[in-house]
Design an enzyme around this catalytic site. Structure first.
Site, PDB file in Angstrom:
ATOM      1  N   ARG A 282       8.759 -11.931 108.295  1.00  0.00           N
ATOM      2  CA  ARG A 282       7.770 -11.991 107.221  1.00  0.00           C
ATOM      3  C   ARG A 282       7.910 -13.258 106.396  1.00  0.00           C
ATOM      4  O   ARG A 282       7.132 -13.465 105.460  1.00  0.00           O
ATOM      5  CB  ARG A 282       7.962 -10.790 106.286  1.00  0.00           C
TER       6      ARG A 282
ATOM      7  N   ARG B 155       2.392  -7.039  97.093  1.00  0.00           N
ATOM      8  CA  ARG B 155       2.561  -7.183  98.549  1.00  0.00           C
ATOM      9  C   ARG B 155       1.549  -8.163  99.132  1.00  0.00           C
ATOM     10  O   ARG B 155       1.875  -8.940 100.030  1.00  0.00           O
ATOM     11  CB  ARG B 155       2.444  -5.821  99.233  1.00  0.00           C
TER      12      ARG B 155
ATOM     13  N   LYS C  82      -0.708  -2.368 111.823  1.00  0.00           N
ATOM     14  CA  LYS C  82       0.435  -2.719 112.687  1.00  0.00           C
ATOM     15  C   LYS C  82       1.165  -1.464 113.178  1.00  0.00           C
ATOM     16  O   LYS C  82       1.453  -1.342 114.365  1.00  0.00           O
ATOM     17  CB  LYS C  82       1.435  -3.605 111.912  1.00  0.00           C
TER      18      LYS C  82
ATOM     19  N   ARG D  79       2.897   6.868 100.542  1.00  0.00           N
ATOM     20  CA  ARG D  79       4.051   6.004 100.312  1.00  0.00           C
ATOM     21  C   ARG D  79       4.125   5.572  98.853  1.00  0.00           C
ATOM     22  O   ARG D  79       3.102   5.297  98.239  1.00  0.00           O
ATOM     23  CB  ARG D  79       3.968   4.766 101.218  1.00  0.00           C
TER      24      ARG D  79
ATOM     25  N   ARG E  72      -4.065   5.809 103.112  1.00  0.00           N
ATOM     26  CA  ARG E  72      -2.969   6.038 104.079  1.00  0.00           C
ATOM     27  C   ARG E  72      -2.113   7.233 103.676  1.00  0.00           C
ATOM     28  O   ARG E  72      -1.773   7.392 102.510  1.00  0.00           O
ATOM     29  CB  ARG E  72      -2.096   4.782 104.160  1.00  0.00           C
TER      30      ARG E  72
END
Ligand code: ADP
Ligand code: ADP
Ligand code: ZN
Length: 221
Positions: free
Chosen positions: A92, A175, A17, A164, A131
């Protein structure tokens, strides 16, 4: 046909995203409204609000709806959203989606397209574990799929890249569960509203972006 500019981008954590949002907002010249980025900025600033949301985010839990809806309400009311907006990571939950509908009705800027970036679980794990992000400008990289020009340095602003805090296997599990239970039902919500468009997020970054642009230009729906 005129471009669609009142947009939502949805998808599980790590679907791409943020990566696609960066490109979309550049192409359409609209503001990128990422609740995740806004929360991370608050955390970095050390404010009491930042401290409050960090408790949730670092564990992979969703921030409570009332807090989240309020920051989006404030952001959407700013003048730069008059000619469009891209909401990334919001809504969300169903209560967030309902609050958003009401809010957009008030300001007369209804959603024209909800892009759902579909990616399977194995790819998500691979994407999230590799990431790396820029703590300064929010740009997102990947150790295999989107390497920065210079290792661990942001192409855009030269800052050192970091991983992160919530990109750990433990947080990711929380998550993904939150996504399955609370966010996935929104696909049906936007389908019923007639604005949902499915995008195959398993393709490479450029191809995903091509598909999105074609949809937004009204060439394919
Ligand atoms: P990802 O890139 O993994 O999809 P984001 O950067 O969008 O994650 O969000 C990071 C974290 O911020 C989420 O895991 C959640 O804790 C919090 N968050 C972001 N957006 C929302 C939202 N709309 N509602 C509740 N919590 C949110
Ligand atoms: P999200 O905002 O949905 O959590 P990101 O845009 O941060 O996702 O992407 C998650 C990770 O996957 C990043 O490291 C990014 O560089 C990488 N990525 C994004 N899109 C693709 C893609 N189409 N193919 C391979 N890797 C991708
Ligand atoms: Zn940067």
């Amino acid at each position: 046909m005129k471009n669609m500019t009142n947009l939502i981008i949805m998808g599980p954590p790590g679907a791409g995203k943020g990566t696609q949002s960066e490109r979309i907002v550049q192409a359409l010249n609209i503001p990128h409204i990422s609740t995740g980025d806004m929360f991370r900025e608050a955390i970095a600033s050390g404010s009491s609000f930042g401290l409050e949301v960090a408790r949730y985010i670092n564990q992979g839990m969703l921030v409570p709806d009332d807090v989240t809806i309020e920051i989006v309400r404030e952001r959407l009311s700013r003048p730069d959203c008059e000619h469009g907006y891209l909401l990334d990571g919001f809504p969300r939950t169903l209560p967030q989606a309902c609050a958003l509908e009401n809010l957009l009705k008030e300001i007369n800027r209804p959603i024209q397209c909800a892009l759902n970036i579909a990616v399977d679980k194995n790819a998500l794990i691979e994407r999230i574990s590799g990431r790396r992000v820029c703590p300064k400008c929010g740009a997102s990289y990947h150790i295999v799929f989107k390497k920065p020009n210079k290792e661990d340095i942001c192409d855009t602003c030269g800052s050192s890249l970091i991983q992160r805090k919530d990109d750990t296997p433990e947080s990711l599990k929380v998550r993904l569960d939150a996504y399955e239970n609370q966010t996935k039902p929104l696909i049906e919500f936007y389908e019923k509203n007639g604005v949902l468009v499915q995008i195959d997020g398993l393709q490479d970054i450029d191809k995903v972006f091509d598909d999105i642009l074609n949809v937004l230009k009204g060439e394919k729906r």
